[in-house]
Design a protein around this motif. Structure first.
Motif, PDB file in Angstrom:
ATOM      1  N   ALA A 163       0.822  -1.202   0.000  1.00 18.04           N
ATOM      2  CA  ALA A 163       0.000   0.000   0.000  1.00 18.04           C
ATOM      3  C   ALA A 163       0.866   1.265   0.000  1.00 18.04           C
ATOM      4  O   ALA A 163       0.554   2.241  -0.686  1.00 18.04           O
ATOM      5  N   THR A 164       1.966   1.239   0.747  1.00 21.25           N
ATOM      6  CA  THR A 164       2.867   2.390   0.803  1.00 21.25           C
ATOM      7  C   THR A 164       3.496   2.664  -0.558  1.00 21.25           C
ATOM      8  O   THR A 164       3.550   3.815  -1.018  1.00 21.25           O
ATOM      9  N   LEU A 165       3.974   1.619  -1.213  1.00 24.86           N
ATOM     10  CA  LEU A 165       4.592   1.782  -2.528  1.00 24.86           C
ATOM     11  C   LEU A 165       3.581   2.262  -3.564  1.00 24.86           C
ATOM     12  O   LEU A 165       3.951   2.951  -4.523  1.00 24.86           O
ATOM     13  N   SER A 166       2.326   1.912  -3.397  1.00 13.31           N
ATOM     14  CA  SER A 166       1.292   2.359  -4.328  1.00 13.31           C
ATOM     15  C   SER A 166       1.015   3.847  -4.191  1.00 13.31           C
ATOM     16  O   SER A 166       0.527   4.490  -5.124  1.00 13.31           O
ATOM     17  N   VAL A 167       1.343   4.405  -3.024  1.00  5.80           N
ATOM     18  CA  VAL A 167       0.964   5.774  -2.688  1.00  5.80           C
ATOM     19  C   VAL A 167       2.113   6.762  -2.826  1.00  5.80           C
ATOM     20  O   VAL A 167       1.926   7.906  -3.260  1.00  5.80           O
ATOM     21  N   VAL A 168       3.324   6.342  -2.460  1.00 11.13           N
ATOM     22  CA  VAL A 168       4.400   7.291  -2.187  1.00 11.13           C
ATOM     23  C   VAL A 168       4.780   8.134  -3.403  1.00 11.13           C
ATOM     24  O   VAL A 168       5.013   9.352  -3.273  1.00 11.13           O
ATOM     25  N   VAL A 169       4.828   7.545  -4.585  1.00  2.00           N
ATOM     26  CA  VAL A 169       5.246   8.307  -5.768  1.00  2.00           C
ATOM     27  C   VAL A 169       4.207   9.364  -6.136  1.00  2.00           C
ATOM     28  O   VAL A 169       4.552  10.512  -6.458  1.00  2.00           O
ATOM     29  N   VAL A 170       2.928   8.998  -6.075  1.00  2.00           N
ATOM     30  CA  VAL A 170       1.871   9.965  -6.387  1.00  2.00           C
ATOM     31  C   VAL A 170       1.886  11.120  -5.393  1.00  2.00           C
ATOM     32  O   VAL A 170       1.765  12.292  -5.769  1.00  2.00           O
ATOM     33  N   ALA A 171       2.041  10.808  -4.104  1.00  5.62           N
ATOM     34  CA  ALA A 171       2.100  11.849  -3.089  1.00  5.62           C
ATOM     35  C   ALA A 171       3.304  12.762  -3.312  1.00  5.62           C
ATOM     36  O   ALA A 171       3.214  13.992  -3.153  1.00  5.62           O
ATOM     37  N   LEU A 172       4.422  12.181  -3.672  1.00  2.00           N
ATOM     38  CA  LEU A 172       5.637  12.971  -3.919  1.00  2.00           C
ATOM     39  C   LEU A 172       5.430  13.935  -5.082  1.00  2.00           C
ATOM     40  O   LEU A 172       5.743  15.128  -4.989  1.00  2.00           O
ATOM     41  N   ILE A 173       4.889  13.439  -6.180  1.00  2.00           N
ATOM     42  CA  ILE A 173       4.727  14.262  -7.376  1.00  2.00           C
ATOM     43  C   ILE A 173       3.719  15.384  -7.135  1.00  2.00           C
ATOM     44  O   ILE A 173       3.947  16.541  -7.527  1.00  2.00           O
ATOM     45  N   THR A 174       2.598  15.082  -6.475  1.00  7.10           N
ATOM     46  CA  THR A 174       1.594  16.123  -6.241  1.00  7.10           C
ATOM     47  C   THR A 174       2.114  17.200  -5.284  1.00  7.10           C
ATOM     48  O   THR A 174       1.852  18.393  -5.479  1.00  7.10           O
ATOM     49  N   ALA A 175       2.870  16.786  -4.262  1.00  6.59           N
ATOM     50  CA  ALA A 175       3.423  17.768  -3.325  1.00  6.59           C
ATOM     51  C   ALA A 175       4.459  18.652  -4.015  1.00  6.59           C
ATOM     52  O   ALA A 175       4.477  19.883  -3.819  1.00  6.59           O
ATOM     53  N   TYR A 176       5.309  18.049  -4.819  1.00  7.69           N
ATOM     54  CA  TYR A 176       6.333  18.822  -5.526  1.00  7.69           C
ATOM     55  C   TYR A 176       5.694  19.765  -6.545  1.00  7.69           C
ATOM     56  O   TYR A 176       6.094  20.926  -6.684  1.00  7.69           O
ATOM     57  N   ILE A 213      -1.782  18.876  -2.307  1.00  7.36           N
ATOM     58  CA  ILE A 213      -1.513  17.749  -1.406  1.00  7.36           C
ATOM     59  C   ILE A 213      -2.800  17.000  -1.096  1.00  7.36           C
ATOM     60  O   ILE A 213      -2.845  15.761  -1.144  1.00  7.36           O
ATOM     61  N   PHE A 214      -3.870  17.730  -0.806  1.00  2.73           N
ATOM     62  CA  PHE A 214      -5.134  17.059  -0.492  1.00  2.73           C
ATOM     63  C   PHE A 214      -5.760  16.427  -1.733  1.00  2.73           C
ATOM     64  O   PHE A 214      -6.442  15.409  -1.632  1.00  2.73           O
ATOM     65  N   ALA A 215      -5.525  17.013  -2.889  1.00  3.74           N
ATOM     66  CA  ALA A 215      -5.971  16.357  -4.120  1.00  3.74           C
ATOM     67  C   ALA A 215      -5.261  15.017  -4.283  1.00  3.74           C
ATOM     68  O   ALA A 215      -5.869  14.019  -4.681  1.00  3.74           O
ATOM     69  N   GLY A 216      -3.953  15.001  -3.963  1.00  4.50           N
ATOM     70  CA  GLY A 216      -3.216  13.743  -3.996  1.00  4.50           C
ATOM     71  C   GLY A 216      -3.708  12.759  -2.955  1.00  4.50           C
ATOM     72  O   GLY A 216      -3.766  11.546  -3.203  1.00  4.50           O
ATOM     73  N   LEU A 217      -4.084  13.257  -1.762  1.00  5.99           N
ATOM     74  CA  LEU A 217      -4.596  12.372  -0.716  1.00  5.99           C
ATOM     75  C   LEU A 217      -5.873  11.669  -1.167  1.00  5.99           C
ATOM     76  O   LEU A 217      -6.043  10.457  -0.944  1.00  5.99           O
ATOM     77  N   LYS A 218      -6.777  12.426  -1.791  1.00  2.55           N
ATOM     78  CA  LYS A 218      -8.022  11.813  -2.270  1.00  2.55           C
ATOM     79  C   LYS A 218      -7.741  10.784  -3.353  1.00  2.55           C
ATOM     80  O   LYS A 218      -8.429   9.760  -3.454  1.00  2.55           O
ATOM     81  N   LEU A 219      -6.741  11.059  -4.182  1.00  2.00           N
ATOM     82  CA  LEU A 219      -6.392  10.132  -5.255  1.00  2.00           C
ATOM     83  C   LEU A 219      -5.747   8.862  -4.712  1.00  2.00           C
ATOM     84  O   LEU A 219      -6.019   7.758  -5.191  1.00  2.00           O
TER      85      LEU A 219
END
Length: 287
Positions: A163-176, A213-219
């Motif tokens: 689950a972490t690996l599924s999330v981390v890249v998307v969260a990184l890109i949206t935050a950046y 960031i919150f858009a990424g969280l929902k995704l």
């Protein structure tokens, strides 16, 4: 001038700011009422569409337009939901999958968001690590399942890792992306006023990035759930993924749909919680 006229002359007039405030409150009340009415209408339409689809599905299976063995039926799905509730497997599987999803969601988003925001500090470092981020994001998550099982075992840790690996890249890109989209004029203004890079980061970059960031969280709610279920497909004795895999291998299609309904409900609940947190932390943004 008579006494009554003098009394009227001395009587204070209504305070204009008070009148304006009352008008503002009335206006906000009207806006809130219209928003509630629109939301109620949208919800009613959604329920109506769902009811029509379920009715058409049930009717098609009863009239043999659809093969009930291959497609199931709403009544059969409901029957399996009741059965799973009575034998306790519904609560157990939902609790296991929810725990795996929530842990992976939190860990992945915290890591990804921190790294993504930290990359704003150095454009050189971000350019260096960019191909590695793209490479990690291009790997199908299911291809990492055997490695996670070898590294973390067949228990909870491997599902959380998936689950972490599924999330981390998307969260990184949206935050950046959120950090880079901050108005450069605002940054230059703070620099002109003597703000350090650390203060600019804390007072401007982080608050301005919260929308992305919150858009990424929902995704990533769905991504975390997918990662956890894939992990349960590979090796698990509990969880909604295990229930789906077991029912599918036995060709019990209505039970597969029953587990999918619970999975969808879990994703909707998590998305709802994220939306509520967003409203609390970003009251200045329209929602």
């Amino acid at each position: 001038m008579s006494t009554s006229q003098q009394h009227l002359a001395r009587k204070p007039k209504a305070d204009p700011p008070t009148v304006a405030a009352a008008a503002s409150v009335t206006h906000r009340g009207g806006i809130r009422f219209r928003a509630l009415r629109r939301n109620a209408l949208v919800f009613a339409c959604q329920i109506s569409v769902l009811a029509v689809l379920l009715f058409a599905w049930e009717l098609a299976t009863r009239q043999s337009a659809l093969n009930a063995f291959l497609f199931g039926s709403p009544s059969a799905v409901w029957g399996f939901l009741v059965q799973m509730w009575k034998d306790g497997s519904l609560l157990t599987d939902t609790r296991v999958t929810a725990m795996e999803t929530l842990l992976g969601f939190v860990i992945g988003n915290v890591l990804g968001t921190l790294i993504g925001l930290a990359l704003w500090y150095s454009r050189f470092v971000s350019q260096v690590v960019q191909p590695f981020i793209v490479a990690l994001g291009s790997i199908p998550i299911i291809a990492l399942a055997p490695i996670c099982i070898i590294w973390f075992g067949t228990g909870l840790a491997s599902k959380v890792a998936m689950a972490t690996l599924s999330v981390v890249v998307v969260a990184l890109i949206t935050a950046y992306k959120g950090a880079l989209s901050v108005d450069i004029d605002q940054i230059n203004l703070m620099r002109t006023l003597g703000a350090s890079k650390r203060h600019i980061f804390r007072k401007l970059i982080v608050p301005a990035s919260l929308g992305d960031i919150f858009a990424g969280l929902k995704l990533t709610v769905g991504f975390a759930l997918i990662g956890a279920i894939i992990g349960e497909f590979m090796s698990s004795s509990e969880g909604l993924g295990h229930a789906i895999f077991k029912a599918g291998s036995l060709y019990i299609i209505p039970k597969v749909f029953a587990a999918l309904v619970v999975t969808i409900a879990l994703a909707l609940c998590l998305t709802y919680v994220v939306g509520k947190i967003e409203k609390i932390l970003t009251p200045w943004r329209p929602h």
